[in-house]
Design a protein around this motif. Structure first.
Motif, PDB file in Angstrom:
ATOM      1  N   ASP A 193      58.896  73.425  56.863  1.00  0.00           N
ATOM      2  CA  ASP A 193      59.781  74.113  55.701  1.00  0.00           C
ATOM      3  C   ASP A 193      59.489  75.764  56.001  1.00  0.00           C
ATOM      4  O   ASP A 193      58.407  76.215  56.025  1.00  0.00           O
ATOM      5  CB  ASP A 193      59.443  73.663  54.457  1.00  0.00           C
ATOM      6  CG  ASP A 193      60.216  74.254  53.332  1.00  0.00           C
ATOM      7  OD1 ASP A 193      61.395  74.847  53.640  1.00  0.00           O
ATOM      8  OD2 ASP A 193      59.885  74.087  52.082  1.00  0.00           O
ATOM      9  N   PRO A 194      60.449  76.445  56.127  1.00  0.00           N
ATOM     10  CA  PRO A 194      60.130  78.150  56.377  1.00  0.00           C
ATOM     11  C   PRO A 194      59.806  78.660  54.931  1.00  0.00           C
ATOM     12  O   PRO A 194      58.828  79.290  55.087  1.00  0.00           O
ATOM     13  CB  PRO A 194      61.734  78.441  56.684  1.00  0.00           C
ATOM     14  CG  PRO A 194      62.709  77.470  56.143  1.00  0.00           C
ATOM     15  CD  PRO A 194      62.043  76.114  56.303  1.00  0.00           C
ATOM     16  N   TYR A 195      60.173  77.941  53.819  1.00  0.00           N
ATOM     17  CA  TYR A 195      59.471  78.610  52.549  1.00  0.00           C
ATOM     18  C   TYR A 195      57.943  78.273  52.471  1.00  0.00           C
ATOM     19  O   TYR A 195      57.228  79.073  51.984  1.00  0.00           O
ATOM     20  CB  TYR A 195      60.275  77.994  51.408  1.00  0.00           C
ATOM     21  CG  TYR A 195      61.621  78.515  51.378  1.00  0.00           C
ATOM     22  CD1 TYR A 195      61.964  79.829  51.101  1.00  0.00           C
ATOM     23  CD2 TYR A 195      62.730  77.733  51.753  1.00  0.00           C
ATOM     24  CE1 TYR A 195      63.218  80.409  51.233  1.00  0.00           C
ATOM     25  CE2 TYR A 195      63.961  78.078  51.896  1.00  0.00           C
ATOM     26  CZ  TYR A 195      64.353  79.228  51.361  1.00  0.00           C
ATOM     27  OH  TYR A 195      65.540  79.904  51.399  1.00  0.00           O
ATOM     28  N   GLU A 196      57.701  77.079  52.904  1.00  0.00           N
ATOM     29  CA  GLU A 196      56.003  76.712  52.879  1.00  0.00           C
ATOM     30  C   GLU A 196      55.434  77.579  53.968  1.00  0.00           C
ATOM     31  O   GLU A 196      54.394  78.060  53.379  1.00  0.00           O
ATOM     32  CB  GLU A 196      56.014  75.106  53.080  1.00  0.00           C
ATOM     33  CG  GLU A 196      54.452  74.676  53.257  1.00  0.00           C
ATOM     34  CD  GLU A 196      54.647  73.238  53.494  1.00  0.00           C
ATOM     35  OE1 GLU A 196      53.380  72.628  54.022  1.00  0.00           O
ATOM     36  OE2 GLU A 196      55.433  72.604  53.367  1.00  0.00           O
ATOM     37  N   LEU A 197      55.929  77.822  55.119  1.00  0.00           N
ATOM     38  CA  LEU A 197      55.427  78.720  56.146  1.00  0.00           C
ATOM     39  C   LEU A 197      55.111  80.060  55.677  1.00  0.00           C
ATOM     40  O   LEU A 197      54.098  80.645  55.640  1.00  0.00           O
ATOM     41  CB  LEU A 197      56.184  78.596  57.474  1.00  0.00           C
ATOM     42  CG  LEU A 197      55.643  79.451  58.510  1.00  0.00           C
ATOM     43  CD1 LEU A 197      54.273  79.151  58.779  1.00  0.00           C
ATOM     44  CD2 LEU A 197      56.579  79.513  59.578  1.00  0.00           C
ATOM     45  N   ARG A 198      56.055  80.649  54.935  1.00  0.00           N
ATOM     46  CA  ARG A 198      56.028  81.823  54.228  1.00  0.00           C
ATOM     47  C   ARG A 198      55.120  82.166  53.249  1.00  0.00           C
ATOM     48  O   ARG A 198      54.129  82.912  53.183  1.00  0.00           O
ATOM     49  CB  ARG A 198      57.383  82.399  53.714  1.00  0.00           C
ATOM     50  CG  ARG A 198      57.569  83.835  53.168  1.00  0.00           C
ATOM     51  CD  ARG A 198      58.875  84.311  52.690  1.00  0.00           C
ATOM     52  NE  ARG A 198      59.744  84.421  53.802  1.00  0.00           N
ATOM     53  CZ  ARG A 198      60.979  84.608  53.988  1.00  0.00           C
ATOM     54  NH1 ARG A 198      61.378  84.704  52.333  1.00  0.00           N
ATOM     55  NH2 ARG A 198      61.847  84.914  55.151  1.00  0.00           N
ATOM     56  N   ALA A 199      55.067  80.959  52.501  1.00  0.00           N
ATOM     57  CA  ALA A 199      53.931  80.686  51.282  1.00  0.00           C
ATOM     58  C   ALA A 199      52.654  80.867  52.011  1.00  0.00           C
ATOM     59  O   ALA A 199      51.826  81.484  51.455  1.00  0.00           O
ATOM     60  CB  ALA A 199      54.320  79.567  50.443  1.00  0.00           C
ATOM     61  N   ARG A 200      52.507  80.118  52.873  1.00  0.00           N
ATOM     62  CA  ARG A 200      51.105  80.047  53.525  1.00  0.00           C
ATOM     63  C   ARG A 200      50.571  81.506  54.149  1.00  0.00           C
ATOM     64  O   ARG A 200      49.608  81.810  54.027  1.00  0.00           O
ATOM     65  CB  ARG A 200      51.315  78.781  54.700  1.00  0.00           C
ATOM     66  CG  ARG A 200      49.895  78.638  55.144  1.00  0.00           C
ATOM     67  CD  ARG A 200      49.981  77.346  56.069  1.00  0.00           C
ATOM     68  NE  ARG A 200      50.518  76.042  55.512  1.00  0.00           N
ATOM     69  CZ  ARG A 200      51.078  75.119  56.008  1.00  0.00           C
ATOM     70  NH1 ARG A 200      50.962  75.111  57.460  1.00  0.00           N
ATOM     71  NH2 ARG A 200      51.539  74.137  55.479  1.00  0.00           N
ATOM     72  N   LEU A 201      51.664  81.942  54.818  1.00  0.00           N
ATOM     73  CA  LEU A 201      51.231  83.403  55.352  1.00  0.00           C
ATOM     74  C   LEU A 201      50.966  84.204  54.118  1.00  0.00           C
ATOM     75  O   LEU A 201      50.254  85.004  54.367  1.00  0.00           O
ATOM     76  CB  LEU A 201      52.485  83.724  56.242  1.00  0.00           C
ATOM     77  CG  LEU A 201      52.718  83.056  57.432  1.00  0.00           C
ATOM     78  CD1 LEU A 201      54.018  83.582  58.246  1.00  0.00           C
ATOM     79  CD2 LEU A 201      51.536  82.981  58.559  1.00  0.00           C
ATOM     80  N   HIS A 202      51.676  84.128  53.212  1.00  0.00           N
ATOM     81  CA  HIS A 202      51.427  84.994  51.890  1.00  0.00           C
ATOM     82  C   HIS A 202      50.116  84.845  51.413  1.00  0.00           C
ATOM     83  O   HIS A 202      49.243  85.642  51.050  1.00  0.00           O
ATOM     84  CB  HIS A 202      52.503  85.109  50.938  1.00  0.00           C
ATOM     85  CG  HIS A 202      54.002  85.774  51.045  1.00  0.00           C
ATOM     86  ND1 HIS A 202      53.681  87.042  50.973  1.00  0.00           N
ATOM     87  CD2 HIS A 202      55.012  85.444  51.525  1.00  0.00           C
ATOM     88  CE1 HIS A 202      55.072  87.464  51.445  1.00  0.00           C
ATOM     89  NE2 HIS A 202      55.754  86.361  51.664  1.00  0.00           N
TER      90      HIS A 202
END
Length: 78
Positions: free
Chosen positions: A6-15
Motif C-alpha cells: 500500500d503506498p500510504y503504508e509505505l509512506r507512513a513507514r518512511l515517515h
C-alpha cells in the motif's frame, strides 16, 4: 503469495523512519547543548567566586563546616 504494498503504508513507514532519525539527531544536539551550558555555568560560578573574596571565604567556611562532599550514613562521626 505476492502482496502489493500500500503506498500510504509505505509512506507512513518512511515517515516513521525519518522521525526516528530526527529524534536521535535532536537528542545528540540537546546533549551537546546541555554540556556546553553546564560548562559555561560552572565557569561563570568559578569566576564569580574568584572575583568576590567574601564568596570565596564563605565557600571555604561552608566546606570546613559541612565537609567537602556528601557523607555516607555509615561514615558519619559519632
Amino acid at each position: 503469495m505476492n502482496e502489493s504494498v500500500d503506498p500510504y503504508e509505505l509512506r507512513a513507514r518512511l515517515h516513521r523512519i525519518a522521525a526516528g532519525q530526527l529524534r536521535a539527531a535532536a537528542a545528540v544536539l540537546a546533549t551537546k547543548s546541555m554540556r556546553q551550558f553546564t560548562d559555561a555555568f560552572n565557569a561563570g560560578v568559578t569566576r564569580d567566586v574568584a572575583q568576590h573574596p567574601d564568596l570565596a571565604e564563605l565557600n571555604a567556611q561552608m566546606d570546613g563546616f559541612y565537609g567537602a562532599g556528601p557523607v555516607r550514613p555509615d561514615e558519619e562521626p559519632t
